[in-house]
Design a protein around this motif. Structure first.
Motif, PDB file in Angstrom:
ATOM      1  N   ALA A 114       0.837  -1.206   0.000  1.00  0.00           N
ATOM      2  CA  ALA A 114       0.000   0.000   0.000  1.00  0.00           C
ATOM      3  C   ALA A 114       0.869   1.253   0.000  1.00  0.00           C
ATOM      4  O   ALA A 114       0.589   2.214  -0.728  1.00  0.00           O
ATOM      5  CB  ALA A 114      -0.935  -0.013   1.203  1.00  0.00           C
ATOM      6  N   ILE A 115       1.919   1.249   0.801  1.00  0.00           N
ATOM      7  CA  ILE A 115       2.852   2.385   0.833  1.00  0.00           C
ATOM      8  C   ILE A 115       3.488   2.569  -0.535  1.00  0.00           C
ATOM      9  O   ILE A 115       3.491   3.665  -1.099  1.00  0.00           O
ATOM     10  CB  ILE A 115       3.925   2.193   1.926  1.00  0.00           C
ATOM     11  CG1 ILE A 115       3.293   2.249   3.320  1.00  0.00           C
ATOM     12  CG2 ILE A 115       5.030   3.246   1.782  1.00  0.00           C
ATOM     13  CD1 ILE A 115       4.207   1.785   4.434  1.00  0.00           C
ATOM     14  N   GLU A 144       1.546   6.374  14.932  1.00  0.00           N
ATOM     15  CA  GLU A 144       1.988   5.000  14.674  1.00  0.00           C
ATOM     16  C   GLU A 144       2.166   4.748  13.178  1.00  0.00           C
ATOM     17  O   GLU A 144       3.169   4.168  12.752  1.00  0.00           O
ATOM     18  CB  GLU A 144       0.978   3.983  15.220  1.00  0.00           C
ATOM     19  CG  GLU A 144       0.913   3.910  16.719  1.00  0.00           C
ATOM     20  CD  GLU A 144      -0.230   3.018  17.179  1.00  0.00           C
ATOM     21  OE1 GLU A 144      -0.006   2.272  18.137  1.00  0.00           O
ATOM     22  OE2 GLU A 144      -1.331   3.070  16.583  1.00  0.00           O
ATOM     23  N   ILE A 145       1.198   5.181  12.410  1.00  0.00           N
ATOM     24  CA  ILE A 145       1.263   4.958  10.967  1.00  0.00           C
ATOM     25  C   ILE A 145       2.398   5.768  10.358  1.00  0.00           C
ATOM     26  O   ILE A 145       3.142   5.261   9.511  1.00  0.00           O
ATOM     27  CB  ILE A 145      -0.104   5.247  10.315  1.00  0.00           C
ATOM     28  CG1 ILE A 145      -1.097   4.167  10.777  1.00  0.00           C
ATOM     29  CG2 ILE A 145       0.007   5.297   8.794  1.00  0.00           C
ATOM     30  CD1 ILE A 145      -2.524   4.396  10.357  1.00  0.00           C
ATOM     31  N   ALA A 146       2.577   7.002  10.814  1.00  0.00           N
ATOM     32  CA  ALA A 146       3.678   7.832  10.310  1.00  0.00           C
ATOM     33  C   ALA A 146       5.022   7.168  10.612  1.00  0.00           C
ATOM     34  O   ALA A 146       5.907   7.120   9.751  1.00  0.00           O
ATOM     35  CB  ALA A 146       3.622   9.226  10.927  1.00  0.00           C
ATOM     36  N   ARG A 147       5.170   6.620  11.797  1.00  0.00           N
ATOM     37  CA  ARG A 147       6.410   5.935  12.177  1.00  0.00           C
ATOM     38  C   ARG A 147       6.639   4.719  11.290  1.00  0.00           C
ATOM     39  O   ARG A 147       7.754   4.489  10.790  1.00  0.00           O
ATOM     40  CB  ARG A 147       6.359   5.546  13.655  1.00  0.00           C
ATOM     41  CG  ARG A 147       7.640   4.929  14.178  1.00  0.00           C
ATOM     42  CD  ARG A 147       7.589   4.633  15.668  1.00  0.00           C
ATOM     43  NE  ARG A 147       6.428   3.814  16.025  1.00  0.00           N
ATOM     44  CZ  ARG A 147       5.427   4.228  16.807  1.00  0.00           C
ATOM     45  NH1 ARG A 147       5.423   5.431  17.319  1.00  0.00           N
ATOM     46  NH2 ARG A 147       4.415   3.417  17.072  1.00  0.00           N
ATOM     47  N   ASP A 148       5.591   3.944  11.045  1.00  0.00           N
ATOM     48  CA  ASP A 148       5.712   2.759  10.197  1.00  0.00           C
ATOM     49  C   ASP A 148       6.066   3.133   8.756  1.00  0.00           C
ATOM     50  O   ASP A 148       6.882   2.465   8.121  1.00  0.00           O
ATOM     51  CB  ASP A 148       4.419   1.945  10.223  1.00  0.00           C
ATOM     52  CG  ASP A 148       4.170   1.266  11.561  1.00  0.00           C
ATOM     53  OD1 ASP A 148       5.114   1.194  12.389  1.00  0.00           O
ATOM     54  OD2 ASP A 148       3.032   0.822  11.788  1.00  0.00           O
ATOM     55  N   ALA A 155       4.023  13.015   3.991  1.00  0.00           N
ATOM     56  CA  ALA A 155       2.885  13.424   4.823  1.00  0.00           C
ATOM     57  C   ALA A 155       1.561  13.077   4.142  1.00  0.00           C
ATOM     58  O   ALA A 155       0.623  12.598   4.795  1.00  0.00           O
ATOM     59  CB  ALA A 155       2.955  14.921   5.114  1.00  0.00           C
ATOM     60  N   GLU A 156       1.466  13.284   2.835  1.00  0.00           N
ATOM     61  CA  GLU A 156       0.236  12.956   2.105  1.00  0.00           C
ATOM     62  C   GLU A 156       0.008  11.448   2.057  1.00  0.00           C
ATOM     63  O   GLU A 156      -1.131  10.979   2.210  1.00  0.00           O
ATOM     64  CB  GLU A 156       0.303  13.530   0.691  1.00  0.00           C
ATOM     65  CG  GLU A 156       0.260  15.046   0.667  1.00  0.00           C
ATOM     66  CD  GLU A 156       0.650  15.649  -0.673  1.00  0.00           C
ATOM     67  OE1 GLU A 156       0.268  16.812  -0.902  1.00  0.00           O
ATOM     68  OE2 GLU A 156       1.337  14.984  -1.476  1.00  0.00           O
ATOM     69  N   ILE A 157       1.072  10.699   1.848  1.00  0.00           N
ATOM     70  CA  ILE A 157       0.970   9.235   1.850  1.00  0.00           C
ATOM     71  C   ILE A 157       0.484   8.751   3.209  1.00  0.00           C
ATOM     72  O   ILE A 157      -0.422   7.917   3.301  1.00  0.00           O
ATOM     73  CB  ILE A 157       2.323   8.595   1.474  1.00  0.00           C
ATOM     74  CG1 ILE A 157       2.622   8.857  -0.009  1.00  0.00           C
ATOM     75  CG2 ILE A 157       2.337   7.095   1.792  1.00  0.00           C
ATOM     76  CD1 ILE A 157       4.028   8.497  -0.433  1.00  0.00           C
ATOM     77  N   THR A 158       1.062   9.299   4.265  1.00  0.00           N
ATOM     78  CA  THR A 158       0.659   8.924   5.622  1.00  0.00           C
ATOM     79  C   THR A 158      -0.816   9.223   5.844  1.00  0.00           C
ATOM     80  O   THR A 158      -1.549   8.388   6.371  1.00  0.00           O
ATOM     81  CB  THR A 158       1.528   9.655   6.657  1.00  0.00           C
ATOM     82  OG1 THR A 158       2.893   9.267   6.465  1.00  0.00           O
ATOM     83  CG2 THR A 158       1.102   9.328   8.076  1.00  0.00           C
ATOM     84  N   SER A 159      -1.276  10.387   5.421  1.00  0.00           N
ATOM     85  CA  SER A 159      -2.688  10.759   5.606  1.00  0.00           C
ATOM     86  C   SER A 159      -3.609   9.793   4.883  1.00  0.00           C
ATOM     87  O   SER A 159      -4.661   9.406   5.415  1.00  0.00           O
ATOM     88  CB  SER A 159      -2.929  12.181   5.106  1.00  0.00           C
ATOM     89  OG  SER A 159      -2.251  13.096   5.932  1.00  0.00           O
ATOM     90  N   ARG A 160      -3.253   9.376   3.683  1.00  0.00           N
ATOM     91  CA  ARG A 160      -4.082   8.411   2.948  1.00  0.00           C
ATOM     92  C   ARG A 160      -4.149   7.069   3.672  1.00  0.00           C
ATOM     93  O   ARG A 160      -5.196   6.425   3.710  1.00  0.00           O
ATOM     94  CB  ARG A 160      -3.543   8.220   1.540  1.00  0.00           C
ATOM     95  CG  ARG A 160      -3.783   9.412   0.660  1.00  0.00           C
ATOM     96  CD  ARG A 160      -3.368   9.137  -0.755  1.00  0.00           C
ATOM     97  NE  ARG A 160      -3.244  10.401  -1.454  1.00  0.00           N
ATOM     98  CZ  ARG A 160      -2.343  10.652  -2.379  1.00  0.00           C
ATOM     99  NH1 ARG A 160      -1.490   9.728  -2.750  1.00  0.00           N
ATOM    100  NH2 ARG A 160      -2.296  11.819  -2.962  1.00  0.00           N
ATOM    101  N   LEU A 161      -3.021   6.655   4.233  1.00  0.00           N
ATOM    102  CA  LEU A 161      -2.983   5.372   4.933  1.00  0.00           C
ATOM    103  C   LEU A 161      -3.731   5.430   6.257  1.00  0.00           C
ATOM    104  O   LEU A 161      -4.310   4.425   6.689  1.00  0.00           O
ATOM    105  CB  LEU A 161      -1.543   4.915   5.123  1.00  0.00           C
ATOM    106  CG  LEU A 161      -0.809   4.602   3.810  1.00  0.00           C
ATOM    107  CD1 LEU A 161       0.666   4.380   4.071  1.00  0.00           C
ATOM    108  CD2 LEU A 161      -1.431   3.405   3.118  1.00  0.00           C
ATOM    109  N   VAL A 162      -3.741   6.584   6.908  1.00  0.00           N
ATOM    110  CA  VAL A 162      -4.498   6.751   8.160  1.00  0.00           C
ATOM    111  C   VAL A 162      -5.984   6.534   7.886  1.00  0.00           C
ATOM    112  O   VAL A 162      -6.697   5.954   8.709  1.00  0.00           O
ATOM    113  CB  VAL A 162      -4.231   8.144   8.779  1.00  0.00           C
ATOM    114  CG1 VAL A 162      -5.245   8.482   9.852  1.00  0.00           C
ATOM    115  CG2 VAL A 162      -2.813   8.202   9.344  1.00  0.00           C
TER     116      VAL A 162
END
Length: 95
Positions: free
Chosen positions: A44-45, A72-76, A56-63
Motif C-alpha cells: 500500500a505504501i 503509529e502509521i507515520a512511524r511505520d 505526509a500525504e501518503i501517511t494521511s491516505r494510509l491513516v
C-alpha cells in the motif's frame, strides 16, 4: 542517507516495479537483483510512491485506510521508506 522527511516525495526506483504473484496473489516488488514478497501495508505504501505525493500525504491516505494512530502509521511509513531507500528501491525526492 538522510532520513525521509514529511515533505520528501518518494518514488519507486526506475528498475523496480510492483507486481502480484499470479499463483499466490501476494504483492511482490521486482527488481534486477531479486524479488521481495511484500506485506499488504508495504504494498500500500509503495503503491503511493509515484513521486508526486509527499510522505505526509501518503501517511494521511494510509491513516484513512488502516486502524492506528496517525503517529503509529507515520512511524511505520518512515521506517518502511528508510529501509527501501537504503536498498536503493525507492528515491526520496527532496522539495
Amino acid at each position: 542517507m538522510p532520513l525521509p522527511i514529511e515533505s520528501c516525495r518518494p518514488k519507486l526506483a526506475g528498475y523496480a516495479r510492483l507486481h502480484t504473484d499470479p499463483v499466490t496473489r501476494r504483492p511482490l516488488l521486482l527488481y534486477p537483483e531479486g524479488v521481495l514478497q511484500l506485506e499488504e501495508t508495504t504494498a500500500a505504501i509503495l503503491s503511493l510512491c509515484e513521486g508526486n505525493s509527499t510522505v505526509a500525504e501518503i501517511t494521511s491516505r494510509l491513516v484513512e485506510r488502516y486502524e492506528g494512530s496517525h503517529e503509529e502509521i507515520a512511524r511505520d511509513v518512515m521506517e518502511c521508506l528508510r529501509a527501501l531507500a537504503a536498498r536503493g528501491l525507492i528515491r526520496l525526492i527532496e522539495p
